[in-house]
Design a protein around this motif. Structure first.
Motif, PDB file in Angstrom:
ATOM      1  N   ALA A   1      54.185  36.239  30.049  1.00  0.00           N
ATOM      2  CA  ALA A   1      53.318  36.416  29.338  1.00  0.00           C
ATOM      3  C   ALA A   1      52.117  34.951  29.650  1.00  0.00           C
ATOM      4  O   ALA A   1      50.972  35.343  29.783  1.00  0.00           O
ATOM      5  CB  ALA A   1      54.069  35.531  28.586  1.00  0.00           C
ATOM      6  N   TRP A   2      52.756  33.921  30.172  1.00  0.00           N
ATOM      7  CA  TRP A   2      52.373  32.799  30.794  1.00  0.00           C
ATOM      8  C   TRP A   2      50.907  32.535  31.435  1.00  0.00           C
ATOM      9  O   TRP A   2      49.469  32.647  31.089  1.00  0.00           O
ATOM     10  CB  TRP A   2      52.686  31.658  30.678  1.00  0.00           C
ATOM     11  N   PHE A   3      50.994  33.352  32.249  1.00  0.00           N
ATOM     12  CA  PHE A   3      49.664  34.231  32.811  1.00  0.00           C
ATOM     13  C   PHE A   3      49.264  34.550  32.347  1.00  0.00           C
ATOM     14  O   PHE A   3      47.834  34.985  32.677  1.00  0.00           O
ATOM     15  CB  PHE A   3      50.769  35.143  34.787  1.00  0.00           C
ATOM     16  N   ARG A   4      49.700  35.572  31.643  1.00  0.00           N
ATOM     17  CA  ARG A   4      48.719  35.958  31.260  1.00  0.00           C
ATOM     18  C   ARG A   4      47.589  35.595  30.015  1.00  0.00           C
ATOM     19  O   ARG A   4      46.534  35.558  29.700  1.00  0.00           O
ATOM     20  CB  ARG A   4      49.238  37.538  29.686  1.00  0.00           C
TER      21      ARG A   4
ATOM     22  N   ARG B   1      40.930  23.179  29.177  1.00  0.00           N
ATOM     23  CA  ARG B   1      39.815  24.042  29.694  1.00  0.00           C
ATOM     24  C   ARG B   1      38.797  22.553  28.995  1.00  0.00           C
ATOM     25  O   ARG B   1      37.945  22.452  29.097  1.00  0.00           O
ATOM     26  CB  ARG B   1      39.714  25.098  28.233  1.00  0.00           C
ATOM     27  N   ALA B   2      38.851  22.041  27.419  1.00  0.00           N
ATOM     28  CA  ALA B   2      38.182  20.882  27.164  1.00  0.00           C
ATOM     29  C   ALA B   2      37.591  20.108  27.981  1.00  0.00           C
ATOM     30  O   ALA B   2      36.574  19.209  28.057  1.00  0.00           O
ATOM     31  CB  ALA B   2      38.778  20.008  25.937  1.00  0.00           C
ATOM     32  N   ALA B   3      38.378  19.971  28.371  1.00  0.00           N
ATOM     33  CA  ALA B   3      39.058  18.740  30.039  1.00  0.00           C
ATOM     34  C   ALA B   3      37.667  18.882  31.314  1.00  0.00           C
ATOM     35  O   ALA B   3      37.680  18.221  32.237  1.00  0.00           O
ATOM     36  CB  ALA B   3      39.961  18.362  29.913  1.00  0.00           C
TER      37      ALA B   3
ATOM     38  N   GLY C   1      40.523  32.110  30.517  1.00  0.00           N
ATOM     39  CA  GLY C   1      39.840  32.205  31.308  1.00  0.00           C
ATOM     40  C   GLY C   1      39.802  30.980  32.550  1.00  0.00           C
ATOM     41  O   GLY C   1      38.977  30.672  32.903  1.00  0.00           O
ATOM     42  N   PHE C   2      40.996  30.915  32.765  1.00  0.00           N
ATOM     43  CA  PHE C   2      41.161  30.369  33.662  1.00  0.00           C
ATOM     44  C   PHE C   2      41.906  31.340  34.666  1.00  0.00           C
ATOM     45  O   PHE C   2      42.245  32.453  34.729  1.00  0.00           O
ATOM     46  CB  PHE C   2      42.783  29.625  33.436  1.00  0.00           C
ATOM     47  N   GLN C   3      40.997  31.124  36.234  1.00  0.00           N
ATOM     48  CA  GLN C   3      40.973  31.714  37.312  1.00  0.00           C
ATOM     49  C   GLN C   3      42.859  30.574  37.952  1.00  0.00           C
ATOM     50  O   GLN C   3      42.940  29.642  37.541  1.00  0.00           O
ATOM     51  CB  GLN C   3      40.258  31.197  38.461  1.00  0.00           C
ATOM     52  N   VAL C   4      44.001  31.930  38.695  1.00  0.00           N
ATOM     53  CA  VAL C   4      44.946  31.038  38.917  1.00  0.00           C
ATOM     54  C   VAL C   4      45.251  31.466  40.106  1.00  0.00           C
ATOM     55  O   VAL C   4      44.806  32.835  40.961  1.00  0.00           O
ATOM     56  CB  VAL C   4      45.708  31.995  38.141  1.00  0.00           C
TER      57      VAL C   4
ATOM     58  N   ILE D   1      43.688  26.521  38.317  1.00  0.00           N
ATOM     59  CA  ILE D   1      44.945  26.465  38.212  1.00  0.00           C
ATOM     60  C   ILE D   1      45.552  26.626  39.073  1.00  0.00           C
ATOM     61  O   ILE D   1      45.598  27.911  39.800  1.00  0.00           O
ATOM     62  CB  ILE D   1      45.409  26.649  36.937  1.00  0.00           C
ATOM     63  N   ILE D   2      45.545  25.970  40.446  1.00  0.00           N
ATOM     64  CA  ILE D   2      46.749  26.167  41.648  1.00  0.00           C
ATOM     65  C   ILE D   2      47.948  25.977  40.640  1.00  0.00           C
ATOM     66  O   ILE D   2      48.316  24.998  40.810  1.00  0.00           O
ATOM     67  CB  ILE D   2      46.348  25.379  42.328  1.00  0.00           C
ATOM     68  N   THR D   3      48.990  26.562  41.229  1.00  0.00           N
ATOM     69  CA  THR D   3      50.361  26.599  40.891  1.00  0.00           C
ATOM     70  C   THR D   3      51.844  26.980  41.553  1.00  0.00           C
ATOM     71  O   THR D   3      51.388  27.440  42.913  1.00  0.00           O
ATOM     72  CB  THR D   3      50.958  26.636  39.206  1.00  0.00           C
TER      73      THR D   3
END
Ligand SMILES: [Mg+2]
Length: 173
Positions: free
Chosen positions: A52-55, A23-25, A61-64, A30-32
């Motif tokens: 849990a990782w997706f949560r 986030r700081a960068a 605050g990432f969109q995935v 995120i595209i996984t």
């Protein structure tokens, strides 16, 4: 050319990623990849740790989006129960699937990270669009398609050359 195969970061697994640092960068999306990045190729569904990782991504605050070269049946079957948008048949390393994903995210390439286990598809494709690329170690080599097995042997040569040139990142602790 070799630089196009160099990931920005290398981590053992998705769980070792420092989300706050990402986030700081300036990364917002995120595209996984799916197979061997999130789970083994034969696992149809996410286990509790992956869910849990997706949560945690969303809490941060990432969109995935999940982007995979695999079929609608495979990618949809995995993504829909998690309620995560997906792009199947992405043809990585070409840009088409990644561009669809960026449209779904509503983000620019430079605000987006790509996570994957393959240099020749995930990392190369992400780098070609100027995304922040993160290489993970494959969950398990079992059940990989012949194309992937060929890619793995090419990868070994490419990594060796990148290491020699000092352009392959050290693994995060
Ligand atoms: Mg993969």
């Amino acid at each position: 050319m070799l630089r196009k195969f160099a990931p920005k970061k290398k981590v053992r697994s998705i769980f070792a990623l420092d989300l706050k640092a990402l986030r700081a960068a300036g990364i917002k999306g995120i595209i996984t990849d799916l197979d061997n990045t999130l789970v083994k190729t034969r696992e149809k569904l996410a286990d509790e740790q992956v869910a849990a990782w997706f949560r945690s991504l969303q809490d941060e605050g990432f969109q995935v989006v999940i982007v995979s070269n695999n079929t609608r049946r495979r990618v949809g079957g995995f993504s829909v129960p998690l309620n995560i948008p997906f792009v199947h048949g992405a043809r990585k390393p070409t840009s088409s699937g990644f561009r669809k994903a960026l449209a779904l995210l509503g983000l620019e390439a430079r605000e987006t990270a790509v996570i994957g286990d393959q240099l020749l598809t995930d990392v190369l494709g992400g780098n070609l669009l100027g995304m922040y690329t993160i290489l993970v170690e494959p969950c398990s080599p079992e059940g990989e398609k012949w194309v992937t097995r060929i890619n793995r042997s090419i990868e070994k040569v490419v990594v060796k050359r990148m290491r020699k040139k000092g352009i392959f990142p050290r693994e995060d602790a």
